[in-house]
Design an enzyme around this catalytic site. Structure first.
Site, PDB file in Angstrom:
ATOM      1  CD  GLU A  60      -2.006  -2.273   1.251  1.00  0.00           C
ATOM      2  OE1 GLU A  60      -0.914  -2.650   1.732  1.00  0.00           O
ATOM      3  OE2 GLU A  60      -2.934  -3.055   0.956  1.00  0.00           O
ATOM      4  CG  HIS A 129     -10.340  -6.601   7.953  1.00  0.00           C
ATOM      5  ND1 HIS A 129      -9.339  -7.124   8.724  1.00  0.00           N
ATOM      6  CD2 HIS A 129      -9.965  -6.819   6.663  1.00  0.00           C
ATOM      7  CE1 HIS A 129      -8.407  -7.670   7.940  1.00  0.00           C
ATOM      8  NE2 HIS A 129      -8.770  -7.491   6.690  1.00  0.00           N
TER       9      HIS A 129
END
Lengths: 327, 422, 349
Positions: A60, A129
């Protein structure tokens, strides 16, 4: 008008913008061959090829930086994060570079990048998450933060975001991808920075964004049965925040409840409340209340998870308090 | 046994009330809740309702009388029962009950707790910002309103019901949740000065007494507030140029402001007044005092009947008065007896300022400089000559709306100078 | 030596330093101009240090003294339309790229006439018209940007190259690995220049990196690599020429480890020696001062004499003095500038 999903509205927006402007490209994990972790990029690789639909390693920080670097020299990247939870790894590039280049170069360098992906919780994905980070990004001058709640807004806002000269943090909702709505075909732009009154009302203003728009609308329906007419203002853009629409609504209703998915501390709602009390103190008949996610990491257990979320009963309870109707 | 009807404390701050009108006469049958009389409190005219049933036996005081709280007003008992003039055995002092009875809104708690009616002893009054604003707009004193929110907080619905129940001095009804209308009707007493009389004195009403007392406590001997407006002087400048081109004496902007002020005062006599402690004196004539800087201070010579004088006359007189003021040659009558003052610091390039009221006058106008400014004019950006006017008002005499209306008239005069000439 | 010939783990000697230095392709003016550029950077940095001590420059100020040959040699091998990013120790690169001493010094002074209009400062010298895209303050954070620029070059089918300068401490950072992996994976025209000056602030290379030869990091990505003597501007230039050729013609990225030495402290607020290195060590390295090395070579080759060097030095001193006076006298940004350049629309959001 076609009724399509939020997911396909996003796909349409990307496809249309890539057709219009050869400098627009999509990059991220699984956007190409896999057709997108959430299938937002379905079919794009076939149409545009691997140079414009770029599968990245799981990296990322690296690929966000690649996107920013490409944007610094004139490309218009759409950087997909599989979820915004993973984007924490990339936040240096978003905050320290994308948001800063224009300013610290004295206006010489633009970063016309879009960072997009689903934010917030879905179902039972547990603590790492299930996080809503919009207030983190909205805190940063130099970034714009956009959070569509409907398929039409998803398309109109994403197209505007891709054309924007500034870096745009575009946070979608995993639970929204399957929702359906009417979406205009072709050129359809929703301006960034303009909130939308999703339901007109006179007694109380519910200010919400993204997934909490449906929560607020459900609450409003139930309140209507009690004779309470709630107005639902969908912020759509968190930054720049549309003060005008919020203030006009609360000036009319004199009471407000801000509903958001994220945690309460220094959340989006805190900013909204600040604006309201600062600008229209004298219009308020009660303190503005907030309904937020519980101030805990997200539990896995589904009952606990449900209890942590902003839902219509919590909104209704808050409305009754701001209207002095609690027993 | 007869029940004594007493003057009730219909607001927390009420110490006395004036019995405006009896609604029940001796011999009339009375049911609990019937309206016995109208009473003017320090806030409003309110209804005094019966606490006991029976026959009204006797009035203890006549209409028009001002009576302290607690004093007997009438007696209700069995028909034919004879009552003494003195205090009766059973009294019904219950201010709170009166308010609860008048509370008609559906979703209000059926019986607000009595303790919520008044602020806690030594505590501050709690009201929502909106309730405060509406109360201020409508002249409602929050002290008189029962708060039904948490910890007795006064909220919108409380001022709504209070407004509906308690007509304000001018009889306006507070009816909706909407903010006060943008163009409220001005509430002014009937101000007719009898032909031949120099002035008319109007005794202070209860509401004016309370306003004067509280506002004075709040800000000092003269509770002053300020209103600012901006006038477009482009046309006035043209008119002045034309007049001066005639070569029959110079007219200054100050002369134009004085004349316009005088004419506006003629239209708004409520601002042409003196504060006289127990009364307000509304003057029949308009005498404008103009502040003139002298060596170690200032003096305010008077342009008498400024509303009736031409600009040229005002110009000549102002020039003469200013000259003699600086030479200390004014007679006392030349600088006393003004009904309103004008102070101009425009010549010192002051944009705007606030002037101190010259008592007993109730108002003074502070005049800034005329400056070229880019403004929206007839839908276009234009350079216009703009003038800022700030009026200081003695709140005991002039309320916000009253002053604002006067100022609006004044601005219109200045912007349409032909209106002054004709 | 290129990495393709050196895939095996080993000890890649700084071969360039030992090899003969054919300068036949360089005319005398070019060789003198390198000396002038290095002198300009040296005098500029000395003046910046002086201005910093007088309080005319604020914040952090990282001087490049000792490393001049790296910027001058590498930039000499690049083309005007190539893209460059650097760390916060970038004054020398900006000057070598062609930024005027005035624009650079005014930026250090925070003045409106600075290259970034006084909004960037010492760590953010930027001139987009020179392809000089910062001046970045987060160690390693700008390395992926270069990969992105190289991606854009390939995307647009151009023949530019993208070059990134960073210190040896940055190679322990995740951004370095992520960026080099993608560059090699996607065959991008990028050159990663690790200026190995031996210390990441006060931490010696061997106390921070598990391997001593930084260039070996390239092995992980099957990327070309070289180890270069950074005190000899000609060696640097030649290594960079090779890297540029690979990138421009074959879209092969390179990791250049250029070994150099910082003669000053990490920043102006640090001592020259500190606890982490000895005075003797610094003095030893000063014997290979890149300006000295190149001056001796030019004198030996008869390209310049002592008088010529003195004259060059006087020339750059007067240029730096002019820049100093210019920066000192220049206006601060207008107060309203606080609010500009946040968004494209100019205003804030």
């Amino acid at each position: 008008m076609a009724v399509i999903t939020y997911r396909d509205a996003l796909n349409q927006a990307i496809r249309e913008e890539m057709r219009l402007d050869p400098s627009v490209f999509l990059m991220g994990e699984e956007v190409g061959v896999y057709q997108g972790a959430y299938k937002v990029s379905r079919g794009l690789l076939d149409e545009f090829g691997p140079m414009r639909v770029v599968d990245t390693p799981i990296t990322e920080l690296g690929f966000a930086g690649v996107g920013v670097g490409a944007a610094m020299v004139g490309l218009r990247p759409i950087v997909e994060f599989m979820t915004w939870n993973f984007a924490l790894l990339a936040i240096d590039q978003v905050v320290n570079t994308a948001a800063k280049m224009r300013y610290m170069s004295g206006g010489q360098i633009s970063v016309p990048a879009v960072f997009r992906g689903p934010g917030g919780s879905a179902l039972q994905l547990a603590a790492q998450h299930s996080q809503a980070f919009e207030s983190w990004y909205a805190h940063i001058p130099g970034l714009k933060v956009v959070m569509p709640a409907t398929p039409a807004d998803a398309k109109g806002l994403l197209k505007s975001a891709i054309r924007d000269e500034d870096p745009v943090v575009f946070i979608e909702g995993e639970m929204l991808y399957n929702t359906k709505g009417e979406v205009p075909e072709g050129e359809y732009l929703t301006p960034i920075g303009v909130a939308d009154v999703k339901r007109a009302g006179t007694d109380v203003t519910l200010i919400c964004h993204s997934k909490t728009v449906s929560v607020a609308l459900k609450a409003a329906e139930q309140l209507a049965a009690d004779g309470i007419d709630a107005e639902v203002v969908d912020l759509r853009t968190i930054r720049p925040l549309d003060h005008e629409t919020v203030l006009a609504s609360v000036s009319k209703t004199h009471r407000a409840v801000v509903v958001e998915e994220g945690w309460s501390f220094a959340g989006v709602g805190a900013q909204v409340v600040d604006v309201i009390q600062r600008e229209i103190f004298d219009e308020l008949d009660s303190p503005v209340l907030r309904v937020t996610g519980a101030d805990v990491p997200m539990p896995y257990n589904k009952h606990l998870e449900k209890a942590s979320k902003a839902d219509p009963p919590k909104v209704i309870a808050a409305v009754k308090r701001v209207m002095y109707l609690e027993s | 046994m007869a029940t004594t009807v007493v003057m009730e404390a219909l607001s927390p701050t009420m110490e006395e009330g004036r019995l405006v009108e009896w609604k029940k006469q001796p011999g009339d049958a009375v049911a609990v809740g019937d309206i016995l009389a109208e009473v003017e409190t320090d806030k409003a005219v309110m209804e005094l309702v019966a606490r006991a049933a029976g026959t009204l036996l006797k009035h203890a005081v006549a209409a028009g009388t001002t009576v302290p709280v607690g004093q007997a007003l009438a007696y209700v008992g069995a028909a034919g029962e004879v009552v003494e003039g003195g205090p009766a055995a059973q009294t019904t002092p219950a201010a709170q009950g009166a308010q609860a009875a008048a509370n008609g809104r559906e979703k209000a708690p059926p019986t607000p707790v009595a303790a919520a009616a008044a602020p806690p002893a030594g505590g501050r009054l709690k009201a929502s910002p909106l309730a405060r604003k509406i109360a201020a707009d409508r002249g409602l004193d929050l002290q008189a309103v029962t708060g039904t929110g948490p910890e007795g907080r006064i909220v919108l619905r409380d001022v709504e019901t209070a407004g509906a129940r308690q007509p304000t001095a001018g009889g306006r009804q507070a009816t909706t949740t909407a903010p006060a209308p943008s163009r409220p009707q001005v509430v002014t007493p009937a101000l007719t000065v009898a032909p031949g009389a120099a002035f008319t004195d109007v005794p202070l009403t209860q509401i004016r007494k309370t306003i004067s007392k509280r506002l004075a406590q709040s800000i000092g001997p003269i509770p002053t507030f300020y209103l600012t407006a901006e006038a477009d002087m482009t046309r006035a400048a043209e008119a002045r140029e034309g007049l001066n081109a005639l070569g029959e004496g110079k007219v200054s902007f100050n002369d134009i402001v004085i004349k316009a002020t005088a004419l506006a005062l003629r239209q708004h006599p409520a601002c042409n007044a003196w504060w006289q402690e127990d009364r307000i004196r509304y003057w029949a004539d308009v005498h404008v005092a103009m502040a003139v800087a002298v060596e170690d201070g200032l003096i305010t010579p008077i342009i008498r009947h400024a509303d009736r004088k031409t600009l040229r006359e005002i110009g000549a007189e102002a020039k003469d008065l200013a000259l003699r003021a600086r030479e200390r040659k004014l007679m006392p009558e030349e600088y006393t007896g003004g009904t309103f003052s004008v102070s101009n610091l425009g010549m010192f390039d002051i944009d705007e300022f606030t002037a101190i009221i010259n008592p007993p006058e109730a108002g003074i106008l502070a005049v800034g400089r005329i400056a070229d400014q880019a403004v929206a004019h007839e839908g276009q950006l234009a350079i216009r000559k703009r003038l800022r006017l700030t009026m200081s008002c003695d709140h005991r005499v002039i309320d916000g709306a009253t002053g604002a209306q006067f100022l609006r008239t004044l601005v219109r005069m200045l912007e349409n100078p032909l209106g002054m000439v004709w | 030596m290129t990495a393709k010939a050196d895939r095996k783990r080993g000890s890649p000697a700084a071969a360039g330093a030992a090899a003969p230095n054919p300068t036949s392709d360089l005319n005398a003016d070019t060789q003198r101009s390198w000396l002038r550029q290095m002198l300009l950077i040296r005098r500029f940095e000395e003046k910046a240090g002086e201005a910093y001590s007088l309080g005319k420059i604020g914040g952090f100020c990282h001087l490049y003294i000792g490393q001049e040959a790296v910027a001058v040699g590498t930039l000499a091998a690049m083309r005007g339309d190539d893209y460059i990013t650097a760390s916060y120790r970038e004054h020398g690169h900006a000057l070598a790229r062609g930024m005027s001493a005035r624009a650079a010094m005014a930026e250090l002074f925070g003045k409106a006439a600075g290259c970034s209009h006084g909004k960037g400062g010492s760590m953010h010298l930027i001139d987009a018209s020179l392809g000089f895209l910062g001046g970045h303050g987060i160690v390693g954070g700008h390395i992926p940007l270069t990969t992105g620029m190289a991606f854009a070059i390939k995307y647009r089918e151009e023949d530019r190259v993208a070059v990134c300068y960073f210190g040896e401490a940055a190679v322990n950072n995740g951004a370095f690995h992520e960026a080099l992996n993608m560059a090699a994976l996607w065959k991008l025209p990028a050159i990663y220049i690790c200026e190995n000056n031996r210390y990441g602030m006060g931490t010696a290379l061997e106390r921070a990196s598990a391997i001593y030869d930084i260039s070996e990091r390239a092995l992980s990505y099957d990327m070309d690599r070289e180890v270069v003597d950074g005190q000899d501007v000609l060696v640097v230039y030649q290594a960079m020429q090779r890297a540029v050729k690979r990138a421009r013609e074959n879209k092969h990225p390179t990791l250049l480890e250029i070994r150099t030495y910082r003669f000053m402290g990490h920043s102006m607020s640090d001592p020259i020696h500190g606890h982490y290195r000895t005075r003797e060590e610094v003095e030893e390295h000063r014997k290979r001062d890149p300006i000295l090395v190149w001056s001796e070579k030019l004198k030996a080759d008869g390209i310049i004499d002592e008088r010529g060097i003195k004259s060059l030095d006087a020339d750059v001193i007067s240029e730096v003095e002019d820049a100093y006076r210019f920066a000192d006298a220049a206006a601060d940004p207008e107060p309203g500038e606080l609010w500009t350049d946040v968004y494209a629309s100019g205003g804030t959001a």
